[in-house]
Motif scaffolding. Structure first.
Motif, PDB file in Angstrom:
ATOM      1  N   SER A  58       0.834  -1.207   0.000  1.00  0.00           N
ATOM      2  CA  SER A  58       0.000   0.000   0.000  1.00  0.00           C
ATOM      3  C   SER A  58       0.866   1.254   0.000  1.00  0.00           C
ATOM      4  CB  SER A  58      -0.933   0.000   1.212  1.00  0.00           C
ATOM      5  OG  SER A  58      -1.785  -1.129   1.155  1.00  0.00           O
ATOM      6  N   SER A 102      -4.965   1.232   2.965  1.00  0.00           N
ATOM      7  CA  SER A 102      -4.870  -0.088   3.580  1.00  0.00           C
ATOM      8  C   SER A 102      -5.876  -1.042   2.959  1.00  0.00           C
ATOM      9  CB  SER A 102      -5.130   0.014   5.084  1.00  0.00           C
ATOM     10  OG  SER A 102      -5.145  -1.273   5.658  1.00  0.00           O
ATOM     11  N   GLN A 103      -5.393  -2.079   2.337  1.00  0.00           N
ATOM     12  CA  GLN A 103      -6.279  -3.082   1.752  1.00  0.00           C
ATOM     13  C   GLN A 103      -7.221  -3.629   2.815  1.00  0.00           C
ATOM     14  OE1 GLN A 103      -8.143  -6.509   0.850  1.00  0.00           O
ATOM     15  NE2 GLN A 103      -6.379  -6.852   2.181  1.00  0.00           N
ATOM     16  N   SER A 104      -6.635  -4.133   3.908  1.00  0.00           N
ATOM     17  CA  SER A 104      -7.431  -4.800   4.948  1.00  0.00           C
ATOM     18  C   SER A 104      -8.228  -3.807   5.792  1.00  0.00           C
ATOM     19  CB  SER A 104      -6.504  -5.588   5.871  1.00  0.00           C
ATOM     20  OG  SER A 104      -5.607  -4.692   6.524  1.00  0.00           O
ATOM     21  N   THR A 107      -4.559  -2.741   9.447  1.00  0.00           N
ATOM     22  CA  THR A 107      -3.133  -2.690   9.778  1.00  0.00           C
ATOM     23  C   THR A 107      -2.898  -1.769  10.982  1.00  0.00           C
ATOM     24  OG1 THR A 107      -2.570  -3.163   7.510  1.00  0.00           O
ATOM     25  CG2 THR A 107      -0.856  -2.116   8.835  1.00  0.00           C
ATOM     26  N   VAL A 153      -1.947 -14.050   0.545  1.00  0.00           N
ATOM     27  CA  VAL A 153      -1.319 -13.079   1.453  1.00  0.00           C
ATOM     28  C   VAL A 153      -0.659 -11.946   0.667  1.00  0.00           C
ATOM     29  CG1 VAL A 153       0.587 -12.788   3.084  1.00  0.00           C
ATOM     30  CG2 VAL A 153      -1.075 -14.613   3.429  1.00  0.00           C
ATOM     31  N   ALA A 155      -0.339  -9.102  -1.835  1.00  0.00           N
ATOM     32  CA  ALA A 155      -1.286  -8.213  -2.511  1.00  0.00           C
ATOM     33  C   ALA A 155      -1.044  -8.293  -4.017  1.00  0.00           C
ATOM     34  CB  ALA A 155      -1.088  -6.787  -2.021  1.00  0.00           C
ATOM     35  N   LYS A 238       7.578  -8.374  -3.745  1.00  0.00           N
ATOM     36  CA  LYS A 238       6.867  -9.589  -4.162  1.00  0.00           C
ATOM     37  C   LYS A 238       7.816 -10.784  -4.207  1.00  0.00           C
ATOM     38  CE  LYS A 238       3.384  -8.965  -3.779  1.00  0.00           C
ATOM     39  NZ  LYS A 238       2.642  -7.741  -3.578  1.00  0.00           N
ATOM     40  N   GLU A 241       8.934 -11.852  -0.604  1.00  0.00           N
ATOM     41  CA  GLU A 241       7.950 -12.428   0.316  1.00  0.00           C
ATOM     42  C   GLU A 241       7.441 -13.797  -0.077  1.00  0.00           C
ATOM     43  OE1 GLU A 241       4.138 -10.554   0.904  1.00  0.00           O
ATOM     44  OE2 GLU A 241       4.124  -9.740  -1.113  1.00  0.00           O
TER      45      GLU A 241
HETATM   46  O1  M6R Z   1      -3.890  -4.273   4.490  1.00  0.00           O
HETATM   47  P1  M6R Z   1      -2.790  -3.288   4.246  1.00  0.00           P
HETATM   48  O2  M6R Z   1      -2.818  -2.735   2.861  1.00  0.00           O
HETATM   49  O3  M6R Z   1      -2.763  -2.199   5.272  1.00  0.00           O
HETATM   50  O4  M6R Z   1      -1.463  -4.115   4.413  1.00  0.00           O
HETATM   51  C1  M6R Z   1      -0.219  -3.504   4.386  1.00  0.00           C
HETATM   52  C2  M6R Z   1       0.862  -4.511   4.120  1.00  0.00           C
HETATM   53  O5  M6R Z   1       0.960  -5.446   5.163  1.00  0.00           O
HETATM   54  C3  M6R Z   1       0.603  -5.261   2.800  1.00  0.00           C
HETATM   55  O6  M6R Z   1       0.466  -4.380   1.733  1.00  0.00           O
HETATM   56  C4  M6R Z   1       1.735  -6.241   2.492  1.00  0.00           C
HETATM   57  O7  M6R Z   1       2.929  -5.566   2.268  1.00  0.00           O
HETATM   58  C5  M6R Z   1       1.345  -7.076   1.283  1.00  0.00           C
HETATM   59  N1  M6R Z   1       0.423  -8.125   1.651  1.00  0.00           N
HETATM   60  C6  M6R Z   1       2.527  -7.643   0.583  1.00  0.00           C
HETATM   61  O8  M6R Z   1       2.149  -8.333  -0.557  1.00  0.00           O
END
Ligand code: M6R
Length: 361
Positions: A58, A102-104, A107, A153, A155, A238, A241
């Motif tokens: 993100s 933030s995707q989720s 965080t 996991v 992104a 990428k 990880e």
């Molecule tokens: O949910 P978020 O976007 O807040 O998460 C932030 C990072 O933990 C996330 O982008 C992480 O780096 C990716 N899953 C990596 O692929």
């Protein structure tokens, strides 16, 4: 549940065109100009400073926005990873807005950064995927990525959707500030076409062939410039990880300030070199690297024979507006990392030591 795919990650990469479609829908008028009605009450025309806060992938999406927004909006964009941002002094005023990505939406460090900004009296726009998540509830307004659920996991499609929403936000602000121009008009037209363009990128078979060839290297140097510095960083993340290969990323101009010392035939360079205004600079960085006997894998614009001549291998992407290369580069770096992980026998959906949402500080 994986719809015939071996892993969620690859399924989700292939869902990108459809995800982008959902990120675009309802956000543009009939002339292709962005309308983010939910932001109208924030009077963004007065904004002179943007604070951007996020983690991991993100954060890389935020970096792309910084280059885009600074180019068109005549404002400063200060960006930091949330785990640093929240411990530094936070200065907000009427001309500042904070964007938390933030995707989720869960965080921990990003959430605490949002809280710190609110406490200091600032306003926060969240960009998130998960509806009802904590960050969306605590921010003043949320622009949803509309990518659909992401189970892998790593992104993938959500990175692209973050970018789409951020480009849209940048263009919306340009309209508000009265600096909408021809260039932005063509960016916006091309953005509308992105689902189609991405479908085409996803047909590229060369990426998997390259993964087969490069899968046993122990190190990679990712380089890019300008808006694609973020692409290089995301590419390296990428690879690290999910395939556990050491990958470092640098803005290409930094090579000669130290990291070039690492290069030799065992340390390939992954160069992001689209046909943009920094092309010539990237070209000389590739030549410098080549002179150290590093193997060069370039990602370049279709039709670029010169890069083919100076690199060992090339993956081509279609020509797009120079600001939009991060979008067409994204599936390339994701598929490269995916196929390497898979060919090395790792499960890319469950990288060791990592969790989908990082709710600890
Ligand atoms: O949910 P978020 O976007 O807040 O998460 C932030 C990072 O933990 C996330 O982008 C992480 O780096 C990716 N899953 C990596 O692929």
């Amino acid at each position: 549940e994986k719809g015939g795919f071996k892993h969620f990650m690859i399924k989700e990469i292939y869902e990108t065109p459809e995800a982008v479609e959902s990120a675009l829908v309802g956000r543009f008028d009939e002339h292709g100009r962005p309308t983010l009605y939910e932001l109208d009450e924030f009077n963004l025309e007065r904004i002179k400073r943007i604070l951007l806060v996020a983690c991991g992938t993100s954060y890389h999406a935020g970096l792309v926005f910084k280059y885009f927004a600074e180019k068109y909006l005549d404002i400063d964009v200060l960006i930091d990873v949330a785990s640093e941002f929240r411990y530094r002094p936070i200065r907000v005023d009427d001309e500042t807005i904070t964007i938390a990505i933030s995707q989720s939406g869960e965080t921990a460090d990003t959430l605490e950064s949002v809280r710190a900004v609110k406490k200091a009296g600032g306003k926060v726009i969240a960009i998130a995927n998960v509806v009802g998540s904590t960050i969306t509830r605590e921010s003043d307004v949320t622009l949803f990525m509309n990518a659909g659920p992401e189970i892998g996991v790593a992104a993938s499609k959500t990175y692209v959707n973050q970018l789409v929403v951020l480009y849209t936000l940048g263009m919306y602000m340009a309209r508000k500030k009265g600096v909408w121009n021809e260039q932005l008009s063509s960016v916006s037209k091309e953005l509308m076409n992105m689902p189609k363009i991405l479908k085409y990128v996803l047909q590229n078979q060369e990426i998997e062939r390259m993964a087969e060839y490069y899968k046993n290297y122990h190190h990679f140097m990712y380089i890019g410039r300008g808006i694609n510095t973020a692409t290089a960083m995301e590419g390296a993340l990428k690879l690290k990880e999910i395939s556990y290969i050491n990958a470092v990323a640098y803005p290409a101009g930094e090579l000669k300030h130290g990291p070039i010392a690492l290069l030799d035939p065992t340390f390939p360079v992954f160069a992001i070199v689209p046909n943009d205004s920094l092309y010539e600079k990237m070209r000389s960085n590739i030549e410098e690297s080549r002179a150290r006997n590093a193997r060069i894998l370039s990602v370049a614009t279709e039709g670029d024979e010169e890069i083919k001549r100076i690199s060992h291998d090339v993956i081509y992407v279609p020509k797009v507006h120079e600001d939009l290369y991060p979008l067409v580069m994204a599936p390339v770096i994701q598929l490269f990392a995916y196929h390497i992980a898979d060919k090395r026998g790792y499960d890319p959906d469950k990288p060791r030591n990592l969790a989908k949402s990082v709710t600890v500080e």
